[in-house]
Design a protein around this motif. Structure first.
Motif, PDB file in Angstrom:
ATOM      1  N   UNK A   1       0.842  -1.198   0.000  1.00  0.00           N
ATOM      2  CA  UNK A   1       0.000   0.000   0.000  1.00  0.00           C
ATOM      3  C   UNK A   1       0.873   1.242   0.000  1.00  0.00           C
ATOM      4  N   UNK A   2       0.526   2.195  -0.859  1.00  0.00           N
ATOM      5  CA  UNK A   2       1.242   3.470  -0.935  1.00  0.00           C
ATOM      6  C   UNK A   2       0.331   4.600  -0.473  1.00  0.00           C
ATOM      7  N   UNK A   3       0.817   5.415   0.442  1.00  0.00           N
ATOM      8  CA  UNK A   3       0.141   6.643   0.848  1.00  0.00           C
ATOM      9  C   UNK A   3       0.865   7.789   0.145  1.00  0.00           C
ATOM     10  N   UNK A   4       0.138   8.525  -0.679  1.00  0.00           N
ATOM     11  CA  UNK A   4       0.781   9.531  -1.530  1.00  0.00           C
ATOM     12  C   UNK A   4       0.688  10.937  -0.952  1.00  0.00           C
ATOM     13  N   UNK A   5       1.662  11.736  -1.317  1.00  0.00           N
ATOM     14  CA  UNK A   5       1.628  13.192  -1.113  1.00  0.00           C
ATOM     15  C   UNK A   5       1.346  13.593   0.331  1.00  0.00           C
ATOM     16  N   UNK A   6       1.951  12.884   1.252  1.00  0.00           N
ATOM     17  CA  UNK A   6       1.836  13.245   2.674  1.00  0.00           C
ATOM     18  C   UNK A   6       2.882  14.317   2.954  1.00  0.00           C
TER      19      UNK A   6
END
Length: 321
Positions: free
Chosen positions: A6-11
């Protein structure tokens, strides 16, 4: 156990872990990676995300057009914070077998920022603070809101809240959008007018349309000239609603008194962008949804969505119209 990535983007602020327990997904065989910087291009996004099954996108910071989705064959689940995302091609996602889900959000964050910017622009607060820090006292003369006219472009949920704030400050309120009907306007206590009438009669115009092909470029040279030299524009909706080059000319040549802008055609706004040097502006870095309450809804909702998907019952699915 099936393993997922899982990738969490633009944090950008590196706070996603403060609002949701992503480590809890380890028990489900899911490894989490956080990206805190924007991708420089679509090619960079594809390269970085090619090995991920699940992606959590923060609002519209990273686009997912057909060209990107077609090159992410491993992607099965794409989340957007919020209930809509104009830069995700839902038709292409469906064709490529990608489930798209959204989250809840704060109903107060964007309208409250709108009002903060509107008041700060009317009273020249940015210029006054800068002048005070430079050793000057009472640098300019501001305007009161009572008795002035606010024009609202887009009388949806946010527009309704902004209209209520305006009434509390004793303002007259006009509204326009392509689909606005008299009953909706009357229920909100506002007067429905044409677009030209709204820009001609308003002291301040605030934009609250959802971005679409139809709404893009709603405000251009004609509307800005109608707003006039004493008029002010507030945009906390989406940058492309306004012709950027026309707005820059309006500010530089004095067609309008000023503009408060939270959203841009390109985000993050690059160094040296003409808006940064434009006079009579109040600029903020897309803060409309950046609150503790909103992030709790966004990241907490995304984690809930992931767990629901893992359980075989995805929630808050987004489908093309």
């Amino acid at each position: 156990m099936t393993e997922y990535r899982l990738a969490i983007l633009d944090d950008y602020q590196q706070v996603s872990g403060d609002y949701a327990d992503w480590n809890s997904l380890a028990a489900d065989g899911m490894a989490v990676t956080v990206f805190s910087s924007p991708f420089a291009s679509e090619a960079d996004a594809v390269h970085a995300l090619s090995g991920f099954d699940v992606v959590v996108a923060m609002r519209e910071r990273t686009p997912f057009p057909r060209a990107v989705l077609a090159k992410l064959p491993r992607l099965k689940l794409l989340f957007t914070t919020g209930a809509a995302n104009a830069v995700i091609d839902l038709a292409a996602a469906e064709e490529h077998g990608v489930t798209v889900c959204g989250t809840g959000g704060s109903p107060s964050a964007a309208p409250e920022l709108t009002w903060a910017l509107l008041m700060a622009l009317a009273r020249n607060l940015t210029a006054e603070e800068n002048a005070l820090r430079a050793g000057r006292w009472q640098h300019s003369v501001g305007s009161e809101l009572a008795g002035k006219t606010l024009g609202i472009v887009g009388l949806g949920k946010i527009g309704h809240k902004v209209a209520a704030y305006a009434h509390a400050f004793g303002m007259n309120v006009l509204a326009w959008s392509q689909n606005l009907d008299e009953a909706t306007a009357t229920a909100a206590g506002v007067r429905k007018v044409s677009k030209d009438e709204l820009f001609r009669e308003s002291d301040i115009v605030s934009l609250h349309l959802r971005l679409s092909r139809r709404s893009e470029g709603t405000v251009g040279e004609a509307e800005l000239r109608l707003l006039g030299t004493s008029g002010m524009l507030v945009n906390t909706a989406r940058g492309p609603l306004v012709h950027q080059s026309a707005l820059i000319r309006a500010l530089e040549e004095g067609w309008i008194r000023g503009a408060a802008v939270d959203v841009y055609d390109q985000e993050p706004l690059p160094a040296g962008h003409p808006l940064l040097a434009a006079p009579n502006t109040l600029l903020t870095p897309h803060l409309g949804y950046v609150t503790h309450e909103s992030y709790a809804q966004f990241y907490g909702g995304a984690l809930e969505d992931v767990k629901s998907w893992l359980a075989g019952v995805p929630v808050r699915q987004l489908t093309r119209l």
